[in-house]
Scaffold this motif. Structure first.
Motif, PDB file in Angstrom:
ATOM      1  N   ILE A  74     -10.545 -44.103 -29.703  1.00  0.00           N
ATOM      2  CA  ILE A  74     -10.263 -44.009 -31.435  1.00  0.00           C
ATOM      3  C   ILE A  74      -9.002 -44.072 -31.662  1.00  0.00           C
ATOM      4  N   ALA A  75      -8.506 -43.224 -31.192  1.00  0.00           N
ATOM      5  CA  ALA A  75      -6.442 -43.207 -31.847  1.00  0.00           C
ATOM      6  C   ALA A  75      -5.963 -44.648 -31.108  1.00  0.00           C
ATOM      7  N   GLY A  76      -6.345 -45.054 -29.413  1.00  0.00           N
ATOM      8  CA  GLY A  76      -5.891 -46.436 -29.527  1.00  0.00           C
ATOM      9  C   GLY A  76      -6.320 -47.325 -30.150  1.00  0.00           C
ATOM     10  N   PHE A  77      -7.204 -47.545 -30.094  1.00  0.00           N
ATOM     11  CA  PHE A  77      -7.915 -48.169 -31.462  1.00  0.00           C
ATOM     12  C   PHE A  77      -7.129 -48.269 -32.543  1.00  0.00           C
ATOM     13  N   LEU A  78      -7.036 -46.750 -33.409  1.00  0.00           N
ATOM     14  CA  LEU A  78      -6.468 -47.290 -34.905  1.00  0.00           C
ATOM     15  C   LEU A  78      -5.191 -47.086 -35.056  1.00  0.00           C
ATOM     16  N   VAL A  79      -4.711 -47.091 -33.814  1.00  0.00           N
ATOM     17  CA  VAL A  79      -2.977 -47.259 -33.603  1.00  0.00           C
ATOM     18  C   VAL A  79      -2.196 -48.498 -33.763  1.00  0.00           C
ATOM     19  N   ALA A  80      -3.255 -49.236 -33.076  1.00  0.00           N
ATOM     20  CA  ALA A  80      -3.141 -51.190 -32.223  1.00  0.00           C
ATOM     21  C   ALA A  80      -3.998 -51.482 -33.712  1.00  0.00           C
ATOM     22  N   ARG A  81      -4.324 -51.035 -34.618  1.00  0.00           N
ATOM     23  CA  ARG A  81      -4.565 -52.018 -35.977  1.00  0.00           C
ATOM     24  C   ARG A  81      -3.469 -51.331 -36.704  1.00  0.00           C
ATOM     25  N   LEU A  82      -3.438 -50.165 -36.898  1.00  0.00           N
ATOM     26  CA  LEU A  82      -2.614 -50.192 -37.524  1.00  0.00           C
ATOM     27  C   LEU A  82      -0.428 -51.123 -37.257  1.00  0.00           C
ATOM     28  N   GLN A  83      -0.581 -50.809 -35.356  1.00  0.00           N
ATOM     29  CA  GLN A  83      -0.104 -52.289 -35.914  1.00  0.00           C
ATOM     30  C   GLN A  83       0.128 -53.575 -35.302  1.00  0.00           C
ATOM     31  N   GLY A  84      -1.210 -54.486 -36.080  1.00  0.00           N
ATOM     32  CA  GLY A  84      -1.315 -55.318 -36.738  1.00  0.00           C
ATOM     33  C   GLY A  84      -2.034 -56.256 -35.911  1.00  0.00           C
ATOM     34  N   ALA A  85      -2.914 -55.671 -34.415  1.00  0.00           N
ATOM     35  CA  ALA A  85      -3.986 -56.300 -33.780  1.00  0.00           C
ATOM     36  C   ALA A  85      -5.297 -55.812 -34.378  1.00  0.00           C
ATOM     37  N   ASP A  86      -5.727 -57.465 -33.956  1.00  0.00           N
ATOM     38  CA  ASP A  86      -7.263 -57.636 -34.816  1.00  0.00           C
ATOM     39  C   ASP A  86      -8.678 -57.323 -33.604  1.00  0.00           C
ATOM     40  N   ASP A  87      -9.467 -56.682 -33.954  1.00  0.00           N
ATOM     41  CA  ASP A  87     -10.333 -55.899 -34.133  1.00  0.00           C
ATOM     42  C   ASP A  87     -10.283 -56.341 -31.838  1.00  0.00           C
ATOM     43  N   ALA A  88     -10.445 -57.131 -31.912  1.00  0.00           N
ATOM     44  CA  ALA A  88     -10.992 -57.662 -30.039  1.00  0.00           C
ATOM     45  C   ALA A  88      -9.637 -56.668 -29.489  1.00  0.00           C
ATOM     46  N   GLU A  89      -8.194 -56.960 -29.717  1.00  0.00           N
ATOM     47  CA  GLU A  89      -7.192 -56.056 -29.364  1.00  0.00           C
ATOM     48  C   GLU A  89      -6.998 -54.853 -29.562  1.00  0.00           C
ATOM     49  N   ALA A  90      -7.124 -54.488 -30.668  1.00  0.00           N
ATOM     50  CA  ALA A  90      -7.621 -53.336 -30.859  1.00  0.00           C
ATOM     51  C   ALA A  90      -9.049 -52.090 -30.313  1.00  0.00           C
ATOM     52  N   ALA A  91      -9.903 -52.579 -30.014  1.00  0.00           N
ATOM     53  CA  ALA A  91     -11.317 -52.861 -28.634  1.00  0.00           C
ATOM     54  C   ALA A  91     -10.711 -52.550 -27.373  1.00  0.00           C
ATOM     55  N   LYS A  92      -9.443 -53.125 -26.933  1.00  0.00           N
ATOM     56  CA  LYS A  92      -9.303 -53.864 -26.161  1.00  0.00           C
ATOM     57  C   LYS A  92      -7.495 -52.403 -25.303  1.00  0.00           C
ATOM     58  N   ALA A  93      -7.499 -51.924 -26.695  1.00  0.00           N
ATOM     59  CA  ALA A  93      -6.480 -50.831 -26.446  1.00  0.00           C
ATOM     60  C   ALA A  93      -7.030 -49.691 -26.478  1.00  0.00           C
ATOM     61  N   GLY A  94      -8.112 -49.523 -27.176  1.00  0.00           N
ATOM     62  CA  GLY A  94      -9.440 -47.971 -27.333  1.00  0.00           C
ATOM     63  C   GLY A  94      -9.800 -47.741 -25.835  1.00  0.00           C
ATOM     64  N   ILE A  95     -10.043 -49.163 -25.101  1.00  0.00           N
ATOM     65  CA  ILE A  95     -10.921 -49.008 -23.773  1.00  0.00           C
ATOM     66  C   ILE A  95      -9.762 -48.269 -22.697  1.00  0.00           C
ATOM     67  N   ARG A  96      -8.091 -48.953 -22.829  1.00  0.00           N
ATOM     68  CA  ARG A  96      -7.396 -48.718 -21.792  1.00  0.00           C
ATOM     69  C   ARG A  96      -7.019 -46.846 -22.089  1.00  0.00           C
ATOM     70  N   ARG A  97      -6.540 -46.592 -23.242  1.00  0.00           N
ATOM     71  CA  ARG A  97      -6.597 -44.999 -23.644  1.00  0.00           C
ATOM     72  C   ARG A  97      -7.367 -44.281 -23.095  1.00  0.00           C
ATOM     73  N   ALA A  98      -8.777 -44.824 -23.094  1.00  0.00           N
ATOM     74  CA  ALA A  98      -9.915 -43.912 -22.665  1.00  0.00           C
ATOM     75  C   ALA A  98      -9.725 -43.474 -21.067  1.00  0.00           C
ATOM     76  N   SER A  99      -9.809 -44.980 -20.431  1.00  0.00           N
ATOM     77  CA  SER A  99      -9.856 -44.830 -18.924  1.00  0.00           C
ATOM     78  C   SER A  99      -8.683 -43.998 -18.701  1.00  0.00           C
TER      79      SER A  99
END
Length: 278
Positions: A239-264
């Motif tokens: 959730i944190a990775g997704f939200l931070v990426a979205r607030l930085q301008g990422a689209d849904d796919a990039e935000a989800a990838k950022a979330g996956i990286r943070r969860a891993s």
């Protein structure tokens, strides 16, 4: 933080995760590790680690466990100006560990979190956040509806409370939830939550990855191949990775990838974020 710098607010639950082996019948539970956690705390800390200033709004007890929560928030740079101390014990979650390393939640005592409501001063401060994430909060959705009426950007994890009256998806810009399994099951869940009022639904699927469901399309992304040490807090970190990426301008796919990286990354250490165990 400055008045113009974007920041994240995390509201609601905290807990001490007491982790230990399942005791023999009738024996007392003895934790081997005590770690600060809880959805809202983990999201706040992980966002701060990722470089987005965050403030935590919630309540702990006037006890040693409350000291641990406050210490870990402060140590990670999270603003604790609105952390409340109550004359109730700090929330505790007891987690049993099986012989195969599987974690089973045996007890959840919400303690000081139960009945917490932000003060009017807290509410006024929340209005200044770039985004507000809500964890476990037993207010029937009153806070999020009031914040939505004020034009705030909101998300909530709908998997942290089994009481449906507190977890309606209406008023949410992003509804997060967890459902391990197939993309088809995640998509069905997501479409149901969209019909109930969420603008966007993000479903974490554990080792299978994550799905993002909007009114116009569905995205399904695989998880990273890892050998997890501990999956506690992985969804919160997503959730944190997704939200931070979205607030930085990422689209849904990039935000989800950022979330996956943070969860891993979180799965490679104990607890929802790196800390000194008690």
């Amino acid at each position: 933080m400055s008045n113009t710098e974007p920041w994240l607010a995390a509201v609601g639950d905290n807990c001490i995760d007491e982790i230990g082996a399942k005791p023999d019948e009738g024996a007392r539970f003895h934790p081997s590790v005590r770690l600060a956690g809880g959805n809202a705390v983990n999201v706040a800390v992980q966002a701060q680690i990722l470089g987005l200033p965050s403030t935590y709004f919630g309540a702990v007890g006037r006890d040693d466990n409350g000291d641990i929560i406050a210490r870990e928030l402060h140590r990670n740079g999270v603003d604790t100006s609105f952390l409340v101390r109550r004359s109730k014990p700090t929330s505790v979650t007891q987690v049993h560990v099986t012989d195969k390393g599987e974690r089973i939640i045996a007890l959840e005592d919400f303690g000081a979190c139960a009945g917490y409501r932000p003060s009017e001063a807290s509410f006024e401060r929340l209005l200044e956040a770039a985004h507000i994430h809500i964890g476990w909060l037993d207010d029937g959705g009153a806070l999020k509806r009031r914040l939505k009426a004020a034009g705030c950007s909101l998300s909530q994890d709908l998997s942290v409370n089994n009481a449906p009256e507190h977890l309606t998806p209406d008023a949410l810009d992003i509804a997060f939830c967890s459902q391990p399994g197939s993309p088809q099951a995640a998509e069905a869940l997501g479409k149901g939550l969209l019909e109930k009022g969420a603008d966007l639904v993000v479903v974490t699927r554990g080792a299978e990855g994550a799905s993002v469901i909007s009114p116009s399309r569905s995205l399904h992304l695989p998880a990273e191949p890892i050998s997890p040490v501990d999956t506690t807090g992985a969804g919160d970190s997503f959730i944190a990775g997704f939200l931070v990426a979205r607030l930085q301008g990422a689209d849904d796919a990039e935000a989800a990838k950022a979330g996956i990286r943070r969860a891993s990354a979180t799965c490679l250490h104990e607890g929802g974020f790196p800390q000194r165990s008690e």
